[in-house]
Design a protein around this motif. Structure first.
Motif, PDB file in Angstrom:
ATOM      1  N   ILE A  43       0.997  -1.140  -0.063  1.00 54.83           N
ATOM      2  CA  ILE A  43       0.041  -0.061  -0.188  1.00 54.83           C
ATOM      3  C   ILE A  43       0.990   1.383  -0.048  1.00 54.83           C
ATOM      4  CG2 ILE A  43      -1.757   1.269   1.277  1.00 54.83           C
ATOM      5  CD1 ILE A  43      -2.924  -1.272   2.312  1.00 54.83           C
ATOM      6  N   ARG A  44       2.005   1.262   0.909  1.00 55.91           N
ATOM      7  CA  ARG A  44       2.869   2.518   0.792  1.00 55.91           C
ATOM      8  C   ARG A  44       3.630   2.639  -0.643  1.00 55.91           C
ATOM      9  NH1 ARG A  44       8.058   3.739   1.460  1.00 55.91           N
ATOM     10  NH2 ARG A  44       8.445   5.522   2.823  1.00 55.91           N
ATOM     11  N   ALA A  45       4.025   1.491  -1.100  1.00 56.94           N
ATOM     12  CA  ALA A  45       4.430   1.503  -2.472  1.00 56.94           C
ATOM     13  C   ALA A  45       3.550   2.130  -3.433  1.00 56.94           C
ATOM     14  CB  ALA A  45       4.867   0.184  -3.039  1.00 56.94           C
ATOM     15  N   LYS A  46       2.127   1.724  -3.369  1.00 61.34           N
ATOM     16  CA  LYS A  46       1.303   2.425  -4.394  1.00 61.34           C
ATOM     17  C   LYS A  46       0.898   3.884  -4.080  1.00 61.34           C
ATOM     18  CE  LYS A  46       0.495  -1.651  -6.520  1.00 61.34           C
ATOM     19  NZ  LYS A  46       0.835  -1.714  -7.930  1.00 61.34           N
ATOM     20  N   MET A  93      -5.737  -1.545  -4.864  1.00 64.38           N
ATOM     21  CA  MET A  93      -5.840  -1.395  -3.394  1.00 64.38           C
ATOM     22  C   MET A  93      -6.690  -1.988  -2.723  1.00 64.38           C
ATOM     23  SD  MET A  93      -4.079   0.878  -1.603  1.00 64.38           S
ATOM     24  CE  MET A  93      -3.562   2.033  -2.840  1.00 64.38           C
ATOM     25  N   LEU A  94      -8.015  -2.148  -3.089  1.00 64.38           N
ATOM     26  CA  LEU A  94      -8.826  -3.079  -2.458  1.00 64.38           C
ATOM     27  C   LEU A  94      -8.476  -4.383  -2.158  1.00 64.38           C
ATOM     28  CD1 LEU A  94     -11.909  -3.029  -1.511  1.00 64.38           C
ATOM     29  CD2 LEU A  94     -12.541  -4.073  -3.813  1.00 64.38           C
ATOM     30  N   ALA A  95      -7.708  -4.964  -3.133  1.00 62.72           N
ATOM     31  CA  ALA A  95      -7.300  -6.282  -2.535  1.00 62.72           C
ATOM     32  C   ALA A  95      -6.201  -6.386  -1.511  1.00 62.72           C
ATOM     33  CB  ALA A  95      -6.499  -6.915  -3.844  1.00 62.72           C
ATOM     34  N   LEU A  96      -5.404  -5.220  -1.514  1.00 58.91           N
ATOM     35  CA  LEU A  96      -4.368  -4.949  -0.539  1.00 58.91           C
ATOM     36  C   LEU A  96      -5.272  -4.776   0.842  1.00 58.91           C
ATOM     37  CD1 LEU A  96      -1.758  -2.809  -2.319  1.00 58.91           C
ATOM     38  CD2 LEU A  96      -1.558  -5.442  -1.534  1.00 58.91           C
ATOM     39  N   LEU A 155      -6.160  -8.160   2.040  1.00 64.35           N
ATOM     40  CA  LEU A 155      -5.018  -8.768   2.673  1.00 64.35           C
ATOM     41  C   LEU A 155      -4.757  -8.051   4.033  1.00 64.35           C
ATOM     42  CD1 LEU A 155      -2.797  -9.461  -0.474  1.00 64.35           C
ATOM     43  CD2 LEU A 155      -4.412 -11.003   0.505  1.00 64.35           C
ATOM     44  N   LEU A 156      -4.913  -7.110   4.144  1.00 68.04           N
ATOM     45  CA  LEU A 156      -4.736  -6.300   5.529  1.00 68.04           C
ATOM     46  C   LEU A 156      -5.812  -6.679   6.582  1.00 68.04           C
ATOM     47  CD1 LEU A 156      -2.696  -4.336   6.924  1.00 68.04           C
ATOM     48  CD2 LEU A 156      -4.441  -2.724   6.092  1.00 68.04           C
TER      49      LEU A 156
END
Length: 246
Positions: free
Chosen positions: A108-111, A192-195, A198-199
């Protein structure tokens, strides 16, 4: 019960269907993780990484089923800390949950704040990236496998049914991996939703490791609701784009 009687037993078929559905639902987590990992690889390496990762995951799952008595013993307490007992299953879920939270947060931070100078992986770096992705796919699948096998034991005592359910579920994952990864890559908001999923899954695994049971129905209902909202957003963007083009 021999194999012929097992095939003729309606209860065995019900157990098989139930286990396949359970494995497929739990496999959604794996597919999201695989999509995030493999989409970072060079395009030519992605199909091989998915196939190798899922094939190795299947081999290790079958190996775990062959040692099912040992898997069941993982639920026995082995550590006591601050008045709370932890089993190997708890420790595995805690480690897997922490890894998922760390990985999702990092991605997420990389995105959100990408590094424009980060080079695209080529040569030896691409090979190392592919091996790292395969290793992470297998390790996370093992974490989910321990939990799903312990659940399966409570549903049937027939190892043959568990093996068939696992093989069918992994074959379905192999078929769905490429289309899902392509869809995720084509829609940045879905990534982003997939991440986010996962979170959340990582947090749930950690909660389970600490002994707080979170009903899976709540988790997957929330995921389904969020996915439905995102699908409406995608449909809205496509229709607005068509209207502008027209």
């Amino acid at each position: 019960m021999d194999f012929a009687h097992l095939i003729a037993d309606p209860a065995a078929w019900v157990a098989l269907a139930t286990l396949i559905v359970m494995e497929v639902v739990l496999g959604i987590d794996n597919l999201l993780f695989i999509s995030v990992l493999t989409n970072k690889l060079p395009e030519a390496q992605r199909p091989a990484a998915r196939r190798i990762g899922l094939t190795l995951a299947l081999v290790f799952r079958l190996a775990l089923l062959a040692s099912i008595a040992w898997i069941v013993s993982l639920s026995e307490p082995v550590l006591s800390l601050l008045g709370k007992s932890f089993s190997w299953r708890d420790l595995i879920l805690l480690a897997g949950g922490f890894f998922l939270v760390w990985k999702a947060t990092t991605e997420i931070r990389a995105k959100v704040d990408p590094d424009p100078e980060a080079p695209w992986m080529t040569g030896r770096a691409a090979e190392r990236g592919m091996m790292a992705a395969i290793g992470q796919i297998v390790l996370l699948d093992l974490v989910f496998s321990v939990d799903s096998i312990l659940t399966a034991v409570g549903m049937t005592q027939h190892i043959e049914i568990m093996v068939v359910a696992v093989v069918v579920a992994v074959l379905l994952m192999l078929l769905a991996a490429a289309p899902l990864a392509a869809f995720v890559e084509a829609h940045p908001t879905v990534t982003m939703l997939a991440l986010g999923f996962l979170l959340m899954i990582g947090t749930v695994l950690m909660a389970e490791g600490f002994g707080f049971h979170v009903p899976k129905g709540y988790v997957y209902t929330a995921m389904a609701f969020s996915a439905a909202i995102e699908a409406l957003n995608i449909l809205r963007r496509r229709r607005r784009g068509t209207a502008v083009d027209g």
